[in-house]
Design a protein around this motif. Structure first.
Motif, PDB file in Angstrom:
ATOM      1  N   PRO A   1     -11.061 -35.772 -66.691  1.00 15.01           N
ATOM      2  CA  PRO A   1     -11.072 -37.107 -67.302  1.00 15.01           C
ATOM      3  C   PRO A   1     -12.305 -37.282 -68.182  1.00 15.01           C
ATOM      4  O   PRO A   1     -13.386 -36.809 -67.852  1.00 15.01           O
ATOM      5  N   ASN A   2     -12.109 -37.945 -69.296  1.00 21.20           N
ATOM      6  CA  ASN A   2     -13.183 -38.152 -70.249  1.00 21.20           C
ATOM      7  C   ASN A   2     -13.268 -39.636 -70.551  1.00 21.20           C
ATOM      8  O   ASN A   2     -12.288 -40.247 -70.952  1.00 21.20           O
ATOM      9  N   LEU A   3     -14.416 -40.207 -70.347  1.00 23.76           N
ATOM     10  CA  LEU A   3     -14.633 -41.621 -70.617  1.00 23.76           C
ATOM     11  C   LEU A   3     -15.706 -41.733 -71.686  1.00 23.76           C
ATOM     12  O   LEU A   3     -16.822 -41.258 -71.512  1.00 23.76           O
ATOM     13  N   ARG A   4     -15.344 -42.334 -72.799  1.00 26.68           N
ATOM     14  CA  ARG A   4     -16.305 -42.540 -73.886  1.00 26.68           C
ATOM     15  C   ARG A   4     -16.975 -43.885 -73.685  1.00 26.68           C
ATOM     16  O   ARG A   4     -16.339 -44.923 -73.786  1.00 26.68           O
ATOM     17  N   LEU A   5     -18.253 -43.860 -73.371  1.00 28.94           N
ATOM     18  CA  LEU A   5     -18.982 -45.099 -73.125  1.00 28.94           C
ATOM     19  C   LEU A   5     -19.088 -45.943 -74.379  1.00 28.94           C
ATOM     20  O   LEU A   5     -19.227 -47.158 -74.297  1.00 28.94           O
ATOM     21  N   SER A   6     -18.988 -45.333 -75.556  1.00 26.89           N
ATOM     22  CA  SER A   6     -19.091 -46.094 -76.798  1.00 26.89           C
ATOM     23  C   SER A   6     -17.957 -47.090 -76.954  1.00 26.89           C
ATOM     24  O   SER A   6     -18.088 -48.075 -77.666  1.00 26.89           O
ATOM     25  N   GLN A   7     -16.849 -46.881 -76.255  1.00 27.61           N
ATOM     26  CA  GLN A   7     -15.740 -47.823 -76.362  1.00 27.61           C
ATOM     27  C   GLN A   7     -16.076 -49.175 -75.729  1.00 27.61           C
ATOM     28  O   GLN A   7     -15.396 -50.151 -75.983  1.00 27.61           O
ATOM     29  N   PHE A   8     -17.134 -49.217 -74.942  1.00 27.88           N
ATOM     30  CA  PHE A   8     -17.537 -50.466 -74.308  1.00 27.88           C
ATOM     31  C   PHE A   8     -18.629 -51.190 -75.096  1.00 27.88           C
ATOM     32  O   PHE A   8     -19.055 -52.270 -74.721  1.00 27.88           O
ATOM     33  N   ALA A   9     -19.091 -50.576 -76.167  1.00 29.91           N
ATOM     34  CA  ALA A   9     -20.161 -51.183 -76.972  1.00 29.91           C
ATOM     35  C   ALA A   9     -19.607 -52.385 -77.739  1.00 29.91           C
ATOM     36  O   ALA A   9     -18.464 -52.406 -78.162  1.00 29.91           O
ATOM     37  N   THR A  10     -20.442 -53.379 -77.920  1.00 36.50           N
ATOM     38  CA  THR A  10     -20.027 -54.561 -78.693  1.00 36.50           C
ATOM     39  C   THR A  10     -20.101 -54.224 -80.169  1.00 36.50           C
ATOM     40  O   THR A  10     -20.871 -53.370 -80.600  1.00 36.50           O
ATOM     41  N   ALA A  11     -19.325 -54.902 -80.947  1.00 34.78           N
ATOM     42  CA  ALA A  11     -19.269 -54.645 -82.380  1.00 34.78           C
ATOM     43  C   ALA A  11     -20.433 -55.286 -83.128  1.00 34.78           C
ATOM     44  O   ALA A  11     -20.638 -54.992 -84.302  1.00 34.78           O
ATOM     45  N   THR A  12     -21.185 -56.135 -82.471  1.00 30.28           N
ATOM     46  CA  THR A  12     -22.281 -56.806 -83.180  1.00 30.28           C
ATOM     47  C   THR A  12     -23.491 -55.889 -83.251  1.00 30.28           C
ATOM     48  O   THR A  12     -23.798 -55.153 -82.306  1.00 30.28           O
ATOM     49  N   GLU A  13     -24.156 -55.944 -84.364  1.00 24.42           N
ATOM     50  CA  GLU A  13     -25.344 -55.119 -84.571  1.00 24.42           C
ATOM     51  C   GLU A  13     -26.521 -55.785 -83.868  1.00 24.42           C
ATOM     52  O   GLU A  13     -26.695 -56.985 -83.923  1.00 24.42           O
ATOM     53  N   ARG A  14     -27.330 -54.963 -83.210  1.00 21.57           N
ATOM     54  CA  ARG A  14     -28.497 -55.489 -82.505  1.00 21.57           C
ATOM     55  C   ARG A  14     -29.745 -54.957 -83.187  1.00 21.57           C
ATOM     56  O   ARG A  14     -29.868 -53.766 -83.392  1.00 21.57           O
ATOM     57  N   LEU A  15     -30.639 -55.841 -83.491  1.00 20.15           N
ATOM     58  CA  LEU A  15     -31.879 -55.450 -84.147  1.00 20.15           C
ATOM     59  C   LEU A  15     -33.053 -55.720 -83.227  1.00 20.15           C
ATOM     60  O   LEU A  15     -33.038 -56.673 -82.467  1.00 20.15           O
ATOM     61  N   ALA A  16     -34.050 -54.883 -83.320  1.00 19.58           N
ATOM     62  CA  ALA A  16     -35.254 -55.096 -82.513  1.00 19.58           C
ATOM     63  C   ALA A  16     -36.058 -56.233 -83.117  1.00 19.58           C
ATOM     64  O   ALA A  16     -36.015 -56.468 -84.317  1.00 19.58           O
TER      65      ALA A  16
END
Length: 162
Positions: free
Chosen positions: A146-161
């Motif tokens: 089984p392969n789970l891509r953690l990037s699929q759970f990332a939000t689409a909004t850009e985060r800036l420091a």
């Protein structure tokens, strides 16, 4: 006679060092031999020293610093497998978490190591392998893992420091 006695004692010590190792090193030696396709056979420590030695298939002894970086990675992986296996036999099941440990290996060595990890998992051990490299993920996916891509759970909004 003294020289003969010293040689005999050295021979006994050398055999003892290789044969009478702790169970973890004996198990790690078996994993290491499989991970290196038989190139290296035995992991051992000299008496009264806190260092590892490795014997290859020809009987040549190598110090850790003499091994290539990828061979050292396989050695450390072999020790991890032996430790997790030993804890499991004692009733403590540990999850093996690995993050890109195969990255420094050439494709054929990486495939051998991936197969060893799959076999380890098939023997009841939980193995979590993290990688950002598709060629490494494919080694496991192609074997049916089984392969789970953690990037699929990332939000689409850009985060800036800041």
């Amino acid at each position: 006679a003294d020289e003969w006695t010293a040689q005999a004692i050295d021979g006994i010590r050398a055999r003892y060092e290789r044969v009478c190792q702790p169970g973890i090193l004996a198990a790690a030696s078996r994993y290491f031999a499989r991970l290196t396709s038989g190139k290296y056979r035995t992991i051992w420590t000299p008496l009264r020293h806190r260092s590892l030695r490795v014997d290859d298939a020809t009987g040549t002894t190598w110090r850790l610093e003499q091994l290539s970086g990828s061979t050292r990675e396989l050695l450390l992986l072999a020790i991890r497998l032996a430790l997790v296996d030993d804890f499991s036999r004692r009733g403590l099941n540990l999850t093996l978490l690995l993050d890109d440990v195969l990255l420094t290996l050439d494709p054929s060595r990486a495939a051998v190591a991936a197969n060893e990890l799959i076999d380890f998992a098939q023997h009841g051990h939980q193995v979590l392998f993290f990688t950002a490299h598709p060629h490494l993920a494919n080694l496991f996916t192609n074997a049916g893992c089984p392969n789970l891509r953690l990037s699929q759970f990332a939000t689409a909004t850009e985060r800036l420091a800041g």
